[in-house]
Design a protein around this motif. Structure first.
Motif, PDB file in Angstrom:
ATOM      1  N   PHE A 240      -1.206   7.872 -13.811  1.00 21.28           N
ATOM      2  CA  PHE A 240      -0.579   8.560 -12.686  1.00 21.28           C
ATOM      3  C   PHE A 240       0.566   7.742 -12.100  1.00 21.28           C
ATOM      4  N   THR A 241       1.518   8.468 -11.533  1.00 25.91           N
ATOM      5  CA  THR A 241       2.527   7.859 -10.685  1.00 25.91           C
ATOM      6  C   THR A 241       2.133   8.091  -9.231  1.00 25.91           C
ATOM      7  N   VAL A 242       2.764   7.364  -8.327  1.00 28.78           N
ATOM      8  CA  VAL A 242       2.471   7.539  -6.901  1.00 28.78           C
ATOM      9  C   VAL A 242       2.698   8.978  -6.443  1.00 28.78           C
ATOM     10  N   PRO A 243       3.831   9.621  -6.787  1.00 25.79           N
ATOM     11  CA  PRO A 243       4.003  11.012  -6.348  1.00 25.79           C
ATOM     12  C   PRO A 243       2.902  11.939  -6.859  1.00 25.79           C
ATOM     13  N   GLN A 244       2.434  11.726  -8.080  1.00 24.48           N
ATOM     14  CA  GLN A 244       1.358  12.558  -8.610  1.00 24.48           C
ATOM     15  C   GLN A 244       0.064  12.342  -7.831  1.00 24.48           C
ATOM     16  N   ILE A 245      -0.189  11.105  -7.418  1.00 24.90           N
ATOM     17  CA  ILE A 245      -1.365  10.820  -6.603  1.00 24.90           C
ATOM     18  C   ILE A 245      -1.266  11.529  -5.262  1.00 24.90           C
ATOM     19  N   GLY A 246      -0.087  11.450  -4.639  1.00 18.53           N
ATOM     20  CA  GLY A 246       0.103  12.121  -3.359  1.00 18.53           C
ATOM     21  C   GLY A 246      -0.109  13.618  -3.456  1.00 18.53           C
ATOM     22  N   GLN A 247       0.390  14.221  -4.545  1.00 20.34           N
ATOM     23  CA  GLN A 247       0.237  15.657  -4.735  1.00 20.34           C
ATOM     24  C   GLN A 247      -1.218  16.033  -4.974  1.00 20.34           C
ATOM     25  N   MET A 248      -1.933  15.222  -5.765  1.00 19.78           N
ATOM     26  CA  MET A 248      -3.335  15.544  -6.047  1.00 19.78           C
ATOM     27  C   MET A 248      -4.180  15.408  -4.789  1.00 19.78           C
ATOM     28  N   ALA A 249      -3.909  14.375  -3.997  1.00 21.11           N
ATOM     29  CA  ALA A 249      -4.641  14.219  -2.741  1.00 21.11           C
ATOM     30  C   ALA A 249      -4.374  15.395  -1.819  1.00 21.11           C
ATOM     31  N   ALA A 250      -3.110  15.775  -1.684  1.00 18.52           N
ATOM     32  CA  ALA A 250      -2.748  16.874  -0.786  1.00 18.52           C
ATOM     33  C   ALA A 250      -3.409  18.180  -1.213  1.00 18.52           C
ATOM     34  N   SER A 251      -3.548  18.391  -2.525  1.00 17.71           N
ATOM     35  CA  SER A 251      -4.166  19.628  -3.009  1.00 17.71           C
ATOM     36  C   SER A 251      -5.640  19.709  -2.645  1.00 17.71           C
ATOM     37  N   SER A 252      -6.229  18.572  -2.272  1.00 17.13           N
ATOM     38  CA  SER A 252      -7.627  18.545  -1.839  1.00 17.13           C
ATOM     39  C   SER A 252      -7.754  18.368  -0.333  1.00 17.13           C
ATOM     40  N   GLY A 253      -6.642  18.521   0.390  1.00 17.53           N
ATOM     41  CA  GLY A 253      -6.667  18.389   1.835  1.00 17.53           C
ATOM     42  C   GLY A 253      -6.768  16.952   2.300  1.00 17.53           C
ATOM     43  N   LEU A 254      -6.318  16.011   1.453  1.00 17.51           N
ATOM     44  CA  LEU A 254      -6.412  14.592   1.765  1.00 17.51           C
ATOM     45  C   LEU A 254      -5.021  13.975   1.905  1.00 17.51           C
ATOM     46  N   ARG A 255      -4.996  12.809   2.546  1.00 21.16           N
ATOM     47  CA  ARG A 255      -3.746  12.077   2.722  1.00 21.16           C
ATOM     48  C   ARG A 255      -3.985  10.605   2.400  1.00 21.16           C
ATOM     49  N   VAL A 256      -3.112  10.032   1.588  1.00 14.28           N
ATOM     50  CA  VAL A 256      -3.196   8.603   1.279  1.00 14.28           C
ATOM     51  C   VAL A 256      -2.764   7.813   2.512  1.00 14.28           C
ATOM     52  N   VAL A 257      -3.625   6.892   2.960  1.00 12.34           N
ATOM     53  CA  VAL A 257      -3.295   6.087   4.146  1.00 12.34           C
ATOM     54  C   VAL A 257      -2.910   4.666   3.787  1.00 12.34           C
ATOM     55  N   ALA A 258      -3.239   4.213   2.569  1.00 13.32           N
ATOM     56  CA  ALA A 258      -2.870   2.855   2.169  1.00 13.32           C
ATOM     57  C   ALA A 258      -3.025   2.682   0.670  1.00 13.32           C
ATOM     58  N   PHE A 259      -2.127   1.893   0.089  1.00 15.87           N
ATOM     59  CA  PHE A 259      -2.265   1.404  -1.283  1.00 15.87           C
ATOM     60  C   PHE A 259      -2.564  -0.089  -1.207  1.00 15.87           C
ATOM     61  N   LEU A 260      -3.347  -0.584  -2.171  1.00 11.88           N
ATOM     62  CA  LEU A 260      -3.673  -2.007  -2.181  1.00 11.88           C
ATOM     63  C   LEU A 260      -3.245  -2.648  -3.495  1.00 11.88           C
ATOM     64  N   GLU A 261      -2.759  -3.921  -3.395  1.00 11.03           N
ATOM     65  CA  GLU A 261      -2.445  -4.600  -2.163  1.00 11.03           C
ATOM     66  C   GLU A 261      -1.151  -4.033  -1.594  1.00 11.03           C
ATOM     67  N   PRO A 262      -1.045  -3.946  -0.257  1.00 11.09           N
ATOM     68  CA  PRO A 262       0.127  -3.295   0.338  1.00 11.09           C
ATOM     69  C   PRO A 262       1.465  -3.875  -0.091  1.00 11.09           C
ATOM     70  N   VAL A 263       1.519  -5.191  -0.294  1.00 12.74           N
ATOM     71  CA  VAL A 263       2.800  -5.818  -0.625  1.00 12.74           C
ATOM     72  C   VAL A 263       3.351  -5.308  -1.955  1.00 12.74           C
ATOM     73  N   ARG A 264       2.473  -4.896  -2.861  1.00 11.56           N
ATOM     74  CA  ARG A 264       2.933  -4.385  -4.152  1.00 11.56           C
ATOM     75  C   ARG A 264       3.674  -3.056  -4.010  1.00 11.56           C
ATOM     76  N   TYR A 265       3.461  -2.382  -2.898  1.00 12.37           N
ATOM     77  CA  TYR A 265       4.024  -1.041  -2.708  1.00 12.37           C
ATOM     78  C   TYR A 265       5.166  -1.025  -1.694  1.00 12.37           C
ATOM     79  N   GLU A 266       5.741  -2.196  -1.435  1.00 12.82           N
ATOM     80  CA  GLU A 266       6.900  -2.300  -0.560  1.00 12.82           C
ATOM     81  C   GLU A 266       8.119  -2.675  -1.392  1.00 12.82           C
ATOM     82  N   PRO A 267       9.172  -1.846  -1.400  1.00 10.37           N
ATOM     83  CA  PRO A 267      10.370  -2.171  -2.183  1.00 10.37           C
ATOM     84  C   PRO A 267      10.942  -3.535  -1.850  1.00 10.37           C
TER      85      PRO A 267
END
Length: 416
Positions: A240-267
């Protein structure tokens, strides 16, 4: 291949090769901890640091395998004297037996063991859960979105999930090799013959091959035959890519609140150009994370916490009654190891991350005992003398928090 036959193949694999390999006798010498599902993380990311361990807590480990998340969470609940229950669910009876033996070795009695598919959760009549762990499972389902929806169906309205999925970019080379092995070693072959063919193919890969050029794929080395089979011979596997994860979560009424470790997900972690770093810093979480994974190119897995859409559940350091807690670290040893002026260093799968900590970092860290609030740490340090005004102290604490939380060292909780 039908969904039923796909699950049959997955079940057969883990009956023959439970993964990861675990010896129940090792429970006498150590507790395996990891991410997601560490109780400090659950509290910090899903309950704003305000989880009350006096009240009953129900957790589901969906696809429990040989038991790492199940044993860790069950033991941590016992350690906090929480009247909690962990429900273990997995297709494989061989994997379940290993987890049961590990629980017995620890004397854990707060685990209920079930054999079955998480896809059947909506009809299993086992109630709702405050927390659900699903690590390394959804990407092995014929329809991962259906799996996420099944999990959401038994999640308490104010509960949350910890999930691990394969990352597309960091697994470069895996899927071309899987496709070659589908030709050389089809499912009709015996498991030992498939393994032998995979080892032969790996041995003779050309230097230009993407799998050979990806130095961070090592499950086939560290995980033995079970790790090799899981990586390259699995009958159902996608990333999966991050956008695909966000879409799959949203389709189940969920929202991603954090990725771990957070520093890996900061440009800004990977980008030294101040203009680009500044422009990306204002993006929403999912957009920043998507940018960062494309930039880094080495994220083999995605670990994330998710809650019902609309819930903001992450603990924040702005409240001076927040209690900093170090995750699996000794505060005194950590503080003593920080050299003045030397940066904090971490290896993010080949990317050398460095962060300059504030001058007060060693003194602040030495006061973190999991009981003192931020305000109490300031008071305690003040009694030792040489402490700046509150505003300067708090600015340094916040800087320290951002950097240590970024590598999952520092979390927050509140008194309940």
């Amino acid at each position: 291949m039908t969904a039923s036959s796909s699950l049959d193949n997955v079940r057969a694999q883990y009956e023959a090769l439970p993964y990861p390999a675990r010896d129940p006798r090792d429970e006498a010498i150590r507790l395996i901890t990891g991410t997601p599902s560490h109780i400090l993380e659950i509290n910090h990311y899903l309950f704003a640091g305000r989880l009350n361990f006096i009240r009953p807590f129900r957790a589901l480990v969906a696809g429990g395998g040989t038991g790492d998340a199940c044993i860790m969470l069950a033991q941590q609940l016992v350690d906090r004297r929480c009247p909690g229950e962990v429900v273990y669910l997995d297709l494989s009876t061989a994997s379940r037996q290993i987890c049961e033996a590990r629980a017995k070795a620890r004397g854990l009695r707060n685990i209920q063991f079930l054999t079955g598919s998480l896809l059947d959760l909506p009809t299993m009549n086992i109630g709702q859960f405050d927390y659900i762990d699903c690590t390394g499972v959804l990407h092995h389902l014929p329809d991962p979105a259906a799996g996420m929806q099944a999990l959401a169906s038994v999640l308490h309205p104010e509960g949350g999930m910890g999930v691990m999925l394969y990352g597309e970019y960091g697994r470069s080379g895996v899927y071309p090799l899987q496709q070659m092995l589908q030709t050389l070693a089809p499912l009709s072959m015996a498991i030992e013959d498939r393994l032998a063919m995979a080892k032969r193919l790996i041995r003779f890969l050309p230097t230009t091959n993407l799998f050979r050029r990806n130095p961070y794929l090592n499950d086939h080395v560290t995980g033995g035959d079970a790790g090799l089979y899981d990586l390259l011979l699995h009958s159902c596997d996608r990333a999966f890519t991050v956008p695909q994860i966000g879409q799959m979560a949203a389709s189940s009424g969920l929202r991603v609140v954090a990725f771990l470790e957070p520093v890996r997900y900061e440009p800004s972690t990977y980008m030294s150009d101040p203009v680009i770093a500044r422009q990306t810093s204002s993006l929403p979480l999912l957009d920043r994370a998507a940018f960062a994974e494309r930039l880094a190119g080495n994220l083999r897995t995605h670990v994330f916490y998710a809650t019902r859409a609309g819930f903001d559940t992450v603990a924040r350091p702005e409240d001076t009654s927040a209690i900093p807690v170090l995750r699996e670290m000794d505060a005194q040893k950590f503080a003593a190891g920080l050299q003045p002026g030397a940066p904090l260093v971490a290896n993010l799968d080949g990317f050398p991350w460095r962060a300059q900590l504030p001058p007060l970092a060693p003194r602040i860290i030495s006061q973190i005992d999991g009981r003192r609030t931020v305000a109490e740490i300031y008071t305690s340090l003040g009694s030792q003398g040489g402490l700046p005004q509150w505003e300067d102290f708090y600015t340094q604490f916040e800087d320290l928090y951002v950097k240590l939380n970024g590598v999952n060292h520092l979390l927050l909780r509140f008194r309940t």
